[in-house]
Enzyme design. Sequence first.
Site, PDB file in Angstrom:
ATOM      1  N   SER A   1      -9.388   2.377   2.529  1.00  0.00           N
ATOM      2  CA  SER A   1      -8.462   3.150   1.732  1.00  0.00           C
ATOM      3  C   SER A   1      -7.405   2.309   1.024  1.00  0.00           C
ATOM      4  CB  SER A   1      -7.766   4.199   2.603  1.00  0.00           C
ATOM      5  OG  SER A   1      -6.981   3.576   3.615  1.00  0.00           O
TER       6      SER A   1
ATOM      7  N   SER B   1      -9.924   0.011   6.655  1.00  0.00           N
ATOM      8  CA  SER B   1      -9.332   0.128   5.325  1.00  0.00           C
ATOM      9  C   SER B   1      -8.641  -1.114   4.796  1.00  0.00           C
ATOM     10  CB  SER B   1      -8.353   1.310   5.301  1.00  0.00           C
ATOM     11  OG  SER B   1      -9.052   2.523   5.431  1.00  0.00           O
TER      12      SER B   1
ATOM     13  N   LYS C   1       0.843  -1.195   0.000  1.00  0.00           N
ATOM     14  CA  LYS C   1       0.000   0.000   0.000  1.00  0.00           C
ATOM     15  C   LYS C   1       0.876   1.242   0.000  1.00  0.00           C
ATOM     16  CE  LYS C   1      -3.763   2.231   2.586  1.00  0.00           C
ATOM     17  NZ  LYS C   1      -4.709   2.136   3.723  1.00  0.00           N
TER      18      LYS C   1
END
Length: 513
Positions: A170, A194, A95
Amino acid sequence: MPIDQPDAQGFEALATANRLAIDPTDLSTYLGAATGLLQSWNVVEELYTEVAPVSPERAWSSPAEEENPLGAWYVTTEITGAPDGPLAGRRVAIKDNTAVAGIPMMNGSRTVEGFVPATDSTVAARLLEAGATIAGKAVCEDLCFSGGSHTSKTGPVRNPWDTTRSAGGSSSGSGALVASGEVDFAIGGDQGGSIRIPSAFCGTVGHKPTFGLVPYTGAFPIEQSIDHLGPIARTVADTALALNVLAGPDGLDPRQPDTIAPVDYVAALQEPATGLRIGVIAEGFGLANSEPEVDATVRDAIATLEGAGLVAEEVSIPWHRHGAAIWDVISVEGATFQMVEGNGYGMNWKGYYDPELIAHYGRQWREHPDAFSETVKLVALAGKHALGTEYGRHYAMARALEASLREAYDDALATYDVLVLPTVPIRASVIPGPDAAVEEILGRALEMVANTCPFDVTGHPACSVPAGLADGLPVGLMIVGKLFDDATVLRVAQALETAVGGFPLPTTVRSNA
């Protein structure tokens, strides 16, 4: 670079702006004392320069649009780790809020764009040491403050089940890349859901570990007390394998206890789940925006677990419905204080700080605060209003209530081995268009967090697994366990995967075998 020294005019303006009521005749005394004091800043910089890490040379590229149909890659790489190890041959996406040395890191935001970390995050280093290949950085939402996949400044991330719909946020790119088969697993981050939201929307396994189990060192912070990193994979076995590598203290993250008992999560999957007791949280169903198809699919998955020999009973936890409000206060005031005003890291805690990232982001957001996403602007406005009028009083209240929220779950977990509920109340929603109104942008970003965010406050391990499909879209079942009993959570997840004969994949899935 030496720190700028104050001059008499600037010092007087500073004293006036802060209403310090310093007699003009005393200003020169204060100025002289401050000028002398600030020499220590220069000494510290000179000393740090001698030990500062140097960014390695690592190749990366920005993928062409045709190579990135889901918009899920920020940059691609081919960073190989140890020649052997438990993750040898496995490809992983990181990420883009998490540092990989020498590789650009944007965190979905123009306010971070252009930053290149000099040091690997602990999770990236551990993956490479275990033999994994880092295939690139996965797009994430702007400063990670969205449960939808439409706020990243690189553009929306598309769901591989239906490219008109959200991949969830996210950790949007991480979920989409795993579901589509681009990588074997990915690192996600979780402050309000997330890891679990994109897993629910994309039909993957997403495990938010117990708070502090996996080091957050080298990831862009939001609010230190709710920051989590964890794995997203297509199978429970791969999730457990990744957690074996990621878990354990690194000595740099104050979110972690000094010692954590080692657990072999892969071996734990071999223990039968038959007879384990499941508490079905009544308050996790029938929310104001719950889709009947979601609730029904989750209940069918629970029935499947019962058919596999687990025992399920409904349990009422009224505090669960208060969890989102407690999280709202902690995340908004905490993120305003730490992520915005504190330039990501804030102060007053021992551990790893990245001075270059702090300076880069702190300078860029102050030069272009208009570059914040709509969700971050909302957080900053609400947070600054609350802090400016109540001075953190409600944050303190929420922190006090955290104990009651955690106790409510712990009381239920004294009877049940795990708790279950829908991960999110809805299926993947349609991505807002480029001209969408602010109301839609905010709504699509925050509409799904009510069930996920309480467990970021309490720190309980929580894993989203595919419950099934409803009209061709994935639905997530969330399994919650006792603190540091991530193994039992994964055992229940494995029981469901085994009972259904494996979780479904989108038709666009691509094999890396």
